[in-house]
Design an enzyme around this catalytic site. Structure first.
Site, PDB file in Angstrom:
ATOM      1  N   HIS A 142     -35.478  74.237  19.048  1.00  0.00           N
ATOM      2  CA  HIS A 142     -35.033  74.911  20.276  1.00  0.00           C
ATOM      3  C   HIS A 142     -36.108  74.672  21.337  1.00  0.00           C
ATOM      4  O   HIS A 142     -37.259  75.096  21.151  1.00  0.00           O
ATOM      5  CB  HIS A 142     -34.936  76.417  20.059  1.00  0.00           C
ATOM      6  CG  HIS A 142     -33.712  76.871  19.326  1.00  0.00           C
ATOM      7  ND1 HIS A 142     -33.500  76.651  18.002  1.00  0.00           N
ATOM      8  CD2 HIS A 142     -32.632  77.566  19.773  1.00  0.00           C
ATOM      9  CE1 HIS A 142     -32.339  77.187  17.640  1.00  0.00           C
ATOM     10  NE2 HIS A 142     -31.783  77.745  18.692  1.00  0.00           N
ATOM     11  N   HIS A 198     -24.865  73.015  16.644  1.00  0.00           N
ATOM     12  CA  HIS A 198     -25.811  74.110  16.935  1.00  0.00           C
ATOM     13  C   HIS A 198     -25.102  75.462  16.874  1.00  0.00           C
ATOM     14  O   HIS A 198     -24.505  75.915  17.850  1.00  0.00           O
ATOM     15  CB  HIS A 198     -26.458  73.893  18.316  1.00  0.00           C
ATOM     16  CG  HIS A 198     -27.603  74.834  18.582  1.00  0.00           C
ATOM     17  ND1 HIS A 198     -28.867  74.392  18.932  1.00  0.00           N
ATOM     18  CD2 HIS A 198     -27.679  76.191  18.542  1.00  0.00           C
ATOM     19  CE1 HIS A 198     -29.665  75.432  19.089  1.00  0.00           C
ATOM     20  NE2 HIS A 198     -28.966  76.536  18.872  1.00  0.00           N
ATOM     21  N   HIS A 256     -30.566  72.874  23.009  1.00  0.00           N
ATOM     22  CA  HIS A 256     -30.386  73.221  24.438  1.00  0.00           C
ATOM     23  C   HIS A 256     -31.020  72.164  25.357  1.00  0.00           C
ATOM     24  O   HIS A 256     -30.349  71.248  25.781  1.00  0.00           O
ATOM     25  CB  HIS A 256     -30.916  74.623  24.762  1.00  0.00           C
ATOM     26  CG  HIS A 256     -30.312  75.697  23.908  1.00  0.00           C
ATOM     27  ND1 HIS A 256     -29.069  76.209  24.157  1.00  0.00           N
ATOM     28  CD2 HIS A 256     -30.776  76.323  22.799  1.00  0.00           C
ATOM     29  CE1 HIS A 256     -28.789  77.133  23.236  1.00  0.00           C
ATOM     30  NE2 HIS A 256     -29.797  77.206  22.407  1.00  0.00           N
ATOM     31  N   GLU A 260     -34.825  75.715  26.630  1.00  0.00           N
ATOM     32  CA  GLU A 260     -33.671  76.598  26.823  1.00  0.00           C
ATOM     33  C   GLU A 260     -34.026  77.569  27.954  1.00  0.00           C
ATOM     34  O   GLU A 260     -33.379  77.588  28.991  1.00  0.00           O
ATOM     35  CB  GLU A 260     -33.368  77.351  25.519  1.00  0.00           C
ATOM     36  CG  GLU A 260     -32.196  78.328  25.623  1.00  0.00           C
ATOM     37  CD  GLU A 260     -31.930  79.082  24.316  1.00  0.00           C
ATOM     38  OE1 GLU A 260     -32.803  79.054  23.423  1.00  0.00           O
ATOM     39  OE2 GLU A 260     -30.854  79.692  24.199  1.00  0.00           O
ATOM     40  N   HIS A 300     -25.672  79.403  14.702  1.00  0.00           N
ATOM     41  CA  HIS A 300     -26.509  80.191  13.789  1.00  0.00           C
ATOM     42  C   HIS A 300     -25.624  80.993  12.847  1.00  0.00           C
ATOM     43  O   HIS A 300     -24.747  81.728  13.306  1.00  0.00           O
ATOM     44  CB  HIS A 300     -27.390  81.153  14.575  1.00  0.00           C
ATOM     45  CG  HIS A 300     -28.374  80.459  15.474  1.00  0.00           C
ATOM     46  ND1 HIS A 300     -29.713  80.376  15.185  1.00  0.00           N
ATOM     47  CD2 HIS A 300     -28.204  79.793  16.644  1.00  0.00           C
ATOM     48  CE1 HIS A 300     -30.332  79.701  16.142  1.00  0.00           C
ATOM     49  NE2 HIS A 300     -29.437  79.338  17.048  1.00  0.00           N
ATOM     50  N   ASP A 305     -23.463  78.350  19.412  1.00  0.00           N
ATOM     51  CA  ASP A 305     -24.741  79.048  19.248  1.00  0.00           C
ATOM     52  C   ASP A 305     -24.590  80.350  18.444  1.00  0.00           C
ATOM     53  O   ASP A 305     -24.949  80.375  17.273  1.00  0.00           O
ATOM     54  CB  ASP A 305     -25.390  79.309  20.624  1.00  0.00           C
ATOM     55  CG  ASP A 305     -26.904  79.401  20.558  1.00  0.00           C
ATOM     56  OD1 ASP A 305     -27.464  79.145  19.482  1.00  0.00           O
ATOM     57  OD2 ASP A 305     -27.519  79.722  21.597  1.00  0.00           O
TER      58      ASP A 305
HETATM   59 ZN   LIG Z   1     -29.791  78.460  18.915  1.00  0.00          ZN
END
Ligand SMILES: [Zn+2]
Ligand SMILES: *[C@@H]1O[C@H](CO)[C@@H](O)[C@H](O)[C@H]1NC(C)=O
Ligand SMILES: *[C@@H]1O[C@H](CO)[C@@H](O)[C@H](O)[C@H]1NC(C)=O
Ligand SMILES: *[C@@H]1O[C@H](CO)[C@@H](O)[C@H](O)[C@H]1NC(C)=O
Length: 362
Positions: free
Chosen positions: A216, A14, A240, A219, A16, A298
């Site tokens: 997602h 995970h 998450h 979270e 980005h 992340d």
């Molecule tokens: Zn994310």
């Protein structure tokens, strides 16, 4: 592990792409393209983009607008961030990574509306979402960094942005399936969004075409978002998912189903998803219950972090032992979206790196 908090042989699921750009690269393209930025040194820029005290998820998402105009819509910039990402992960000791991004948010042509107010700076019409995916794939293929066999990408939809993009995203997943794109993801502010019919349709199509799915969920949002991701979007992993603990019955069900949670320790504090008191952190519960989860960064640019940051937290504040680090990474590899044959290969590399004998050689 000894003095260091890393294993050398991590699996990251995970992260980005647009949250893992080098500040130097943002400065370079900002200057080259005449796009104003909030600083002209790395220090200055990070002062604005990165942060180290909790903000809301909405405030966090606003950070992207501070630098994406310098990158989006530029062919060389997109190639370079893909290449540098793989290089950075290789340096961190990551041996397999799945990186996600929204092709539309990196484009400035055949995308409506054009993101990041690009039209204010530049004539539109250079880079389409399709070409973004093509460029990112190409740069994974360079025999440097982790190289093509060790990186896969996940095309992503954004809840916050435009549901009209969803079906285009799944079409891109289909077009580039088996060519590094392995899955679809859904991201955004869970508190202000709902599942649009377009998202549901995109996920149905993904399932129909054998494209893997992650979402997602949980979270900052409630457990009901996780339920929806599972029941409506047929997700195979949860991005998450910390708030699953608020619904003990759901948590037990997901434990028994071995659902994989992509956890991100440092991110979970900075987005306000979890209490900053690590003693109460959901990952401690996951660890005790031997849940299926991974450790991830992340958005390392915005969190001014690296995988080492998250492993340090796990070691120092979440009581991880070397055994748990290994277990978590093996579960990450098993939960990866690689085809079976490549997954087996990755697992045997991990067993070797960890000097372990697989207890379940199948
Ligand atoms: Zn994310
Ligand atoms: C980012 O982290 C580095 C250490 O890794 C530190 O030296 C620097 O001051 C940090 N920058 C900001 C803006 O927090
Ligand atoms: C990708 O591979 C799968 C499984 O081998 C196959 O079913 C699918 O048609 C392939 N997709 C493309 C676009 O080649
Ligand atoms: C996590 O999920 C993967 C893929 O389904 C599975 O192989 C693995 O055994 C699971 N791990 C745990 C601890 O449930």
């Amino acid at each position: 592990i000894g003095g260091r908090a890393r294993l050398f042989g991590e699996v990251e699921l995970h992260v980005h792409l647009d949250g893992a750009i080098k500040p130097e690269t943002i400065l370079y393209f900002g200057k080259k393209r005449g796009i104003p930025l909030l600083g002209d040194t790395v220090e200055d820029l990070l002062e604005h983009i990165s942060y180290s005290e909790p903000l809301t998820l909405t405030q966090f998402l606003e950070k992207f607008a501070l630098y994406m105009p310098a990158i989006a819509g530029d062919r060389d910039a997109v190639r370079r961030i893909a290449y540098e990402f793989v290089e950075m992960k290789a340096k961190e000791g990551v041996i397999y990574v799945e990186v996600r991004y929204s092709p539309h948010l990196l484009a400035n042509c055949k995308v409506h509306p054009i993101p990041w107010d690009q039209e204010d700076f530049l004539p539109a019409g250079r880079l389409t979402p399709d070409e973004v995916v093509h460029l990112v794939n190409q740069d994974y293929r360079m025999e440097k960094g982790i190289s093509t066999s060790k990186a896969r990408s996940i095309s992503m939809l954004h809840l916050l942005f435009f549901p009209g993009w969803s079906l285009e995203v799944v079409e891109l997943c289909k077009k580039y399936q088996n060519n590094t794109v392995v899955a679809i993801d859904l991201a955004g502010d869970e508190l202000v969004s709902e599942t649009f019919p377009e998202h549901r349709k995109a996920y149905e199509e993904a399932e129909r075409c054998g494209i893997h799915r992650t979402v997602h969920a949980g979270e900052v949002g409630p457990p009901s978002v996780i339920k929806e991701a599972i029941n409506v979007l047929k997700t195979e992993r949860i991005g998450h998912g910390y708030h699953v603990l608020k619904d003990p019955a759901l948590y037990r069900e997901l434990l028994s189903k071995k659902m994989h949670f992509e956890t991100c320790p440092w991110s979970s504090i900075l987005t306000g998803a979890c209490d900053p008191d690590f003693r109460k952190h959901p990952i401690i519960q996951f660890r005790k219950d031997k849940a299926n989860y991974s450790l991830n960064t992340d958005d390392p640019l915005i969190f001014n972090s690296s995988i080492e940051t998250d492993y340090k937290i796990a070691k120092q504040s979440l009581d991880f032992t070397e055994k748990e680090f290994k277990r978590v990474n093996i579960n990450a590899a098993q939960s990866s979206f690689l085809p079976e044959k490549e997954k087996k290969k990755l697992l045997s590399e991990l067993y070797e790196a960890y000097k372990m004998v697989p207890n379940n050689p199948s």
